[in-house]
Write an enzyme that holds these catalytic residues in place. Structure first.
Site, PDB file in Angstrom:
ATOM      1  N   HIS A   1      18.555 -29.811   5.623  1.00  0.00           N
ATOM      2  CA  HIS A   1      19.335 -29.418   4.444  1.00  0.00           C
ATOM      3  C   HIS A   1      19.339 -30.525   3.394  1.00  0.00           C
ATOM      4  O   HIS A   1      18.992 -30.303   2.221  1.00  0.00           O
ATOM      5  CB  HIS A   1      20.767 -29.093   4.875  1.00  0.00           C
ATOM      6  CG  HIS A   1      21.692 -28.743   3.749  1.00  0.00           C
ATOM      7  ND1 HIS A   1      22.081 -27.461   3.484  1.00  0.00           N
ATOM      8  CD2 HIS A   1      22.313 -29.513   2.805  1.00  0.00           C
ATOM      9  CE1 HIS A   1      22.893 -27.441   2.434  1.00  0.00           C
ATOM     10  NE2 HIS A   1      23.044 -28.685   2.005  1.00  0.00           N
ATOM     11  N   GLU A   2      19.723 -31.720   3.799  1.00  0.00           N
ATOM     12  CA  GLU A   2      19.830 -32.809   2.829  1.00  0.00           C
ATOM     13  C   GLU A   2      18.464 -33.211   2.280  1.00  0.00           C
ATOM     14  O   GLU A   2      18.341 -33.615   1.123  1.00  0.00           O
ATOM     15  CB  GLU A   2      20.547 -34.013   3.452  1.00  0.00           C
ATOM     16  CG  GLU A   2      21.967 -33.730   3.916  1.00  0.00           C
ATOM     17  CD  GLU A   2      22.876 -33.189   2.812  1.00  0.00           C
ATOM     18  OE1 GLU A   2      22.583 -33.430   1.621  1.00  0.00           O
ATOM     19  OE2 GLU A   2      23.864 -32.514   3.147  1.00  0.00           O
TER      20      GLU A   2
ATOM     21  N   HIS B   1      17.625 -31.151  -0.746  1.00  0.00           N
ATOM     22  CA  HIS B   1      18.152 -31.735  -1.986  1.00  0.00           C
ATOM     23  C   HIS B   1      17.240 -32.857  -2.478  1.00  0.00           C
ATOM     24  O   HIS B   1      16.959 -32.979  -3.674  1.00  0.00           O
ATOM     25  CB  HIS B   1      19.546 -32.306  -1.737  1.00  0.00           C
ATOM     26  CG  HIS B   1      20.639 -31.299  -1.680  1.00  0.00           C
ATOM     27  ND1 HIS B   1      20.826 -30.336  -2.653  1.00  0.00           N
ATOM     28  CD2 HIS B   1      21.637 -31.124  -0.776  1.00  0.00           C
ATOM     29  CE1 HIS B   1      21.893 -29.611  -2.343  1.00  0.00           C
ATOM     30  NE2 HIS B   1      22.396 -30.058  -1.213  1.00  0.00           N
TER      31      HIS B   1
ATOM     32  N   HIS C   1      14.171 -31.691  -4.204  1.00  0.00           N
ATOM     33  CA  HIS C   1      14.507 -31.215  -5.550  1.00  0.00           C
ATOM     34  C   HIS C   1      14.495 -32.385  -6.535  1.00  0.00           C
ATOM     35  O   HIS C   1      14.101 -32.234  -7.702  1.00  0.00           O
ATOM     36  CB  HIS C   1      15.882 -30.558  -5.510  1.00  0.00           C
ATOM     37  CG  HIS C   1      16.142 -29.596  -6.627  1.00  0.00           C
ATOM     38  ND1 HIS C   1      17.357 -28.975  -6.793  1.00  0.00           N
ATOM     39  CD2 HIS C   1      15.360 -29.143  -7.639  1.00  0.00           C
ATOM     40  CE1 HIS C   1      17.309 -28.175  -7.844  1.00  0.00           C
ATOM     41  NE2 HIS C   1      16.106 -28.268  -8.379  1.00  0.00           N
TER      42      HIS C   1
END
Length: 696
Positions: A483-484, A487, A490
């Site tokens: 998940h992290e 980020h 991105h």
């Protein structure tokens, strides 16, 4: 770093000597080990002076207005201050000391006042309007047009057209919000660290898996204690609540967790009330009905009412499954203990749910732990990113971090071009805040002189190594890493020429799409075989265990969904409906809302809002935006369907996701970016299908 050559030719800004203060001219590899608390105040004072000079230069520009001498210089004007404050803020969250905390608190008011004052600068506002009226502005396209439009809109929403008294009031509100929210976060950390539970009799450990027992013993040894030490940090708290047979100890732990910062020395109740009061005053001053409408104006939901309707729709489709799951859990308990077994209490739910899952699916979460060695999970993550996006991630030795366990990685494109780097800090410490997060340290952008690289970080509070065993994670912790890193991708893969619109600087109900979509790969056999190998035998997850894991994926999924919906409803209620004169203490008011979404009655002392850092640890943060997790979950469930249809490692689909989502930042409306990838609007039922809440 300062890049004076990027400023207009007629703009000359005198730079102070750094005098050994590294915060004044940060190199790409930040020397975290040499930054001192004593550096913070003098550096920030100088960087504020520099940023103010740059802002004044934009406002005073004598030449005809152009994108270059107005918009570009504005975009670059705070870069050095942004970078330095990112470093200081980060160090305060991962390696805090009394000296660093004092220095950070000392500079926060001035920094907050400066940023709040940018839209209130009359000369700068005149300059922006003057440029917007030029022929060049009328011909802008793409990212440049969006940057101008968003800047004008943002200035208006942040007080540019207020009268003098209104501007003074707004600056005061923002400055106080920065101070109060920082104190809120500090109180949560201190309250968490203030609690420990030591079990001295081994009989009291009944039910706990070996991994939890060994970790608690090591924790006690580190503190010079006999027995087994448990804390409120997730790797310690979670397994105790799931497995420990002693319900009284579970109750003690639950109560300690649920009242953190709710009373005593670290009482956040008055701070929550003040934060809500300030946010409400700010919204009214700026002409909005409430804080939610102010915050959501430029997000995908656009208004608090639309966000509420979104949550209501999900709730209506979930609550019957929620009731069924909780009824079945109580029936399961009574099947074990007899029909007179009492109703479930909050500290019973995770314990009996884990037993029920094991009974239904013959599956124990702990059975997966030996297959999730942290280093292998990370390596598998990097291989997944390589297959999808054509990038290479490699550890770079010798780059200093803020702790000895911190690792640094460089990221290169398939052609060898340097995209950026990031630091990784995985384990809990008492001087580090809880949770998991990604942050940007430097935001790069393409330019005429070549692309500037990005720098970021990823942090977690995962299960650490114990004795002779490596760090063995739960599957949930592996999901957290993926998940992290979403980020981080991105940020690192951004190719937006305007820094303010690059990377994760997007609407918060869109920012979770790149992170949440990455979690999907952690459920795929093809991905798991890349890294999920037993730490002793090297064998991949056996077929039978994988099948059980997959079958159990949606176990109590309605409860998981209702928990998140509860937080979303609470957040919006506090920022739309809450009235202190009518509703009293906001922490008690919050408990009344969360009661409807809890699988068991909440005790009267429950004070979760007092430790809700997502909502209250920064001036905005996820305030009025917690619904974003569910909003983006709909997007990610739908978007992943393309990978499922065309191949989970499809370079074609991965390339499109990289180009149309990850690389684009906020250069275009997020709804358009999504349609560019999927060719249509999102299917709102995708999440319900994935969660098994359709057709049950």
């Amino acid at each position: 770093m300062a890049h004076i050559a990027r400023c207009p030719a007629n703009l000359r800004i005198e730079m102070a000597e750094t005098n050994g203060n590294l915060l004044l001219d940060l190199p790409f590899h930040i020397p975290f080990d040499r930054i001192r608390a004593a550096d913070v105040e003098p550096a920030v004072a100088e960087l504020l002076r520099d940023a103010r000079q740059r802002i004044e230069a934009v406002a005073a520009e004598a030449q005809p207005r152009s994108f270059r001498n107005t918009m570009s210089v504005l975009d670059e004007s705070t870069e050095r201050l942004d970078d330095a404050m990112a470093v200081v803020r980060h160090l305060e969250s991962v390696a805090t000391t009394p000296e660093l905390r004092a220095a950070y608190n000392a500079v926060q008011p001035d920094v907050s006042a400066f940023y709040s004052g940018i839209p209130l600068h009359e000369g700068l506002w005149r300059a922006l309007k003057a440029y917007a009226a030029t022929g060049e502005a009328a011909t802008l396209q793409g990212t440049h047009k969006r940057y101008l439009t968003k800047t004008i809109d943002s200035f208006r929403r942040h007080g540019a057209e207020l009268d003098a008294a209104g501007k003074v009031r707004l600056e005061a509100i923002d400055t106080e919000l920065a101070t109060v929210t920082t104190k809120f976060s500090e109180n949560v950390l201190d309250a968490t660290n203030a609690f420990e539970l030591v079990i001295k009799d081994a009989a009291g450990l009944s039910g706990l898996p070996r991994s939890a027992v060994d970790a608690a013993r090591q924790n006690a040894i580190q503190k010079g204690l006999e027995g087994w030490r448990f804390t409120l940090q997730a790797p310690s708290y979670t397994p105790l609540m799931m497995y420990l047979d002693d319900s009284e100890i579970r109750r003690q732990m639950y109560r300690a967790f649920s009242v953190r910062a709710g009373a005593g020395q670290y009482n956040n109740r008055p701070l929550v009330a003040r934060i809500l009061e300030l946010r409400r005053a700010k919204a009214e001053l700026l002409g909005f009905r409430n804080f939610a409408d102010l915050v959501l104006h430029d997000r995908m939901a656009h208004s608090g009412d639309r966000a509420v309707e979104f949550l209501k729709d999900l709730k209506s489709k979930t609550e019957q499954h929620f009731a069924r799951e909780n009824r079945e859990l109580l029936e399961y308990r009574r099947s074990l203990e007899g029909s007179s077994a009492p109703e479930l209490q909050p500290w019973d739910v995770a314990y009996y749910a884990e037993k029920q899952r094991a009974a239904l699916y013959d599956f124990d979460e702990e059975a997966l732990r030996p297959y999730f060695v942290l280093e292998r999970v990370v390596a598998g993550l990097f291989e997944t990113a390589r297959r999808l996006y054509g990038i290479e991630v490699s550890e770079e030795r010798g780059v200093a971090g803020w702790e000895s366990q911190v690792r640094y990685y460089s990221v290169r494109d398939g052609d060898g071009g340097f995209l950026g780097g990031f630091y990784a800090d995985w384990y809990p410490r008492e001087n580090k805040r809880g949770g998991a997060w990604m942050d940007a340290l430097k935001t790069g952008y393409p330019g005429a002189d070549g692309s500037r690289p990005h720098l970021g970080l990823i942090c977690g509070n995962l299960t650490p190594p114990v004795a002779d065993r490596p760090a063995l994670l739960t599957h949930h912790e592996a999901l957290t890493i993926f998940h992290e890193f979403g980020h981080l991708l991105h940020h690192l893969l951004s190719r937006v020429e305007v820094r303010s619109l690059a990377g994760t600087n997007v609407a918060w109900d869109f920012v979770e799409l790149p992170s949440q979509i990455m979690e999907n790969w952690c459920w795929e056999r093809e991905t798991l075989d890349l890294f999920a190998q037993h730490y002793q035998t090297g064998q991949t997850i056996p077929h039978d265990l994988f099948r059980k894991m997959s079958r159990a994926r949606n176990f109590r999924s309605a409860n998981a969904q209702m928990r998140q919906l509860g937080f979303g409803f609470l957040d919006l209620a506090l920022h739309i409906e809450y009235d202190p004169r009518r509703d009293g203490d906001p922490t008690d008011y919050a408990r009344g809302i969360l009661r409807e979404f809890s699988p068991a009655p909440l005790p009267p002392e429950h004070a979760a809002a007092a430790a809700f850092t997502h909502l209250f640890s920064s001036p905005v943060g996820y305030g009025a935006g917690y619904y974003s997790y569910k909003w983006a979950e709909v997007l990610d469930a739908d978007a992943f369907s393309r990978f499922r249809e065309q191949g989970i490692f499809s370079r074609e689909v991965g390339g499109e996701f990289r180009e149309r989502i990850l690389a684009r930042g906020d250069s275009e409306d997020p709804a358009e970016l999504y349609r560019g990838f999927m060719g249509r609007d999102p299917d709102p039922n995708a999440l319900l299908v994935r969660s098994g809440l359709v057709g049950q």
